[in-house]
Design an enzyme around this catalytic site. Structure first.
Site, mmCIF file in Angstrom:
data_model
loop_
_atom_site.group_PDB
_atom_site.id
_atom_site.type_symbol
_atom_site.label_atom_id
_atom_site.label_comp_id
_atom_site.label_asym_id
_atom_site.label_seq_id
_atom_site.Cartn_x
_atom_site.Cartn_y
_atom_site.Cartn_z
ATOM 1 N N SER A 44 2.684 -9.277 -11.327
ATOM 2 C CA SER A 44 3.929 -9.359 -10.742
ATOM 3 C C SER A 44 3.657 -9.479 -9.117
ATOM 4 O O SER A 44 2.843 -10.386 -8.715
ATOM 5 C CB SER A 44 4.526 -7.826 -10.873
ATOM 6 O OG SER A 44 6.112 -8.140 -10.560
ATOM 7 N N ASP A 164 7.746 -10.724 -16.015
ATOM 8 C CA ASP A 164 7.015 -10.027 -15.260
ATOM 9 C C ASP A 164 5.980 -9.417 -16.086
ATOM 10 O O ASP A 164 6.037 -8.823 -17.276
ATOM 11 C CB ASP A 164 7.965 -8.635 -14.874
ATOM 12 C CG ASP A 164 7.401 -8.016 -13.666
ATOM 13 O OD1 ASP A 164 5.980 -7.511 -13.901
ATOM 14 O OD2 ASP A 164 8.013 -7.644 -12.781
#
Length: 289
Positions: A44, A164
């Protein structure tokens, strides 16, 4: 520029959106000490921060987020309404990275450091690892790794959709162990003892509606709290055994995913710097042992 002296080891960077200002501070101190790891893996926002470490640009990650966090071209509800992403990755990877605050792409791509971005496959619900030398588009992989569920568009790569990396694998230390690394350094964005205890029922209902066509990804989202809790417990055990080295905030981080208060962001960056300096001697002893 000083000769790049690489430490054979794995550096793992947790995400957390703008909590990554802590990581920015840590990595800037690493660069000032000419400490570069041979293998860097970011999840991320950890992947976005790690890019600037591999491109050897201290200060860039912090400047980007602190100076532009209140720029509507970068972060804002209008981006979400108009483009289905609260952070504008088009602005980040184009205007910001190529002209306003240029990234050193040449150094990044030529660096002997292995750099991996972790993203979650929507079809399988599994984490996938994209290494820059083997990936056809590492920038797309970084974008996918950093695309938060419901706040970002899924990124299509090789016919698959990704979001993500933290949805399936928040802290990929086990892969570093499996790959045979003797030295593994984690930079986390939560304090020791932090636990994701549960996901609010209202959020679970939103997930169920939004990702109803991706049941395995939905299962991965549902499992985030228990998986994270298990990882944190194992990290504590591995750290106590001296198997890994962990740098993290000393107390709770009062910075939201879309934090607009630049004073908070600056303070978190400075905390990262201070913690890295404070732990530097212990880190060097760990690496030399």
């Amino acid at each position: 520029m000083d000769e790049l002296k690489m430490q054979n080891g794995a550096l793992i960077l947790e995400g957390g959106s703008l909590r990554s200002l802590f990581t920015s501070g840590v990595l800037d101190v690493f660069m000032e000490h000419n400490l570069y790891f041979s293998d860097v893996t970011g999840v991320s926002a950890g992947s976005l921060t790690g890019v600037n470490y591999v491109s050897r640009q201290p200060g860039r990650s912090a400047k980007l987020n602190i100076d532009y966090v209140n720029d509507k071209r970068y972060l804002g509800v209008n981006n979400l309404i108009l483009h289905h992403e609260i952070f504008s990755f088009d602005f980040l990877f184009n205007d910001l990275s190529r002209s306003i605050l240029p990234m050193d792409f040449d150094t990044f791509y030529k660096s002997p450091q292995h750099f991996t971005a972790v993203a979650t496959n929507l079809r399988t619900g599994e984490a996938e690892y994209f290494e820059k030398s083997a990936c056809s588009d590492i920038l797309a992989a970084i974008r996918a790794s950093s695309s938060m569920p419901m706040l970002s568009k899924a990124v299509k790569m090789n016919g698959e959709l990704y979001l993500d990396g933290g949805c399936a694998m928040a802290i990929p230390y086990q892969k570093a162990i499996d790959d045979g690394f003797e030295k593994i350094v984690l930079v986390l964005t939560r304090q020791q003892g932090y636990r994701k205890l549960y996901t609010k029922p209202s959020m679970l209902r939103l997930y169920a509606k939004y990702f109803r066509h991706f049941p395995k990804f939905l299962s991965a989202l549902y499992a985030v709290p228990t998986r994270y809790d298990a990882q944190q417990r194992e990290i504590d055990r591995l750290e106590k055994e001296g198997r890994i080295f962990v740098i993290r905030p000393q107390g709770p981080v009062n910075v939201s995913h879309t934090e607009k208060d630049t004073a908070k962001l600056k303070a978190l960056y400075e905390e990262g710097r201070q913690e890295a300096e404070r732990r530097m001697d212990a880190l060097k002893r760990y690496l030399e042992a």
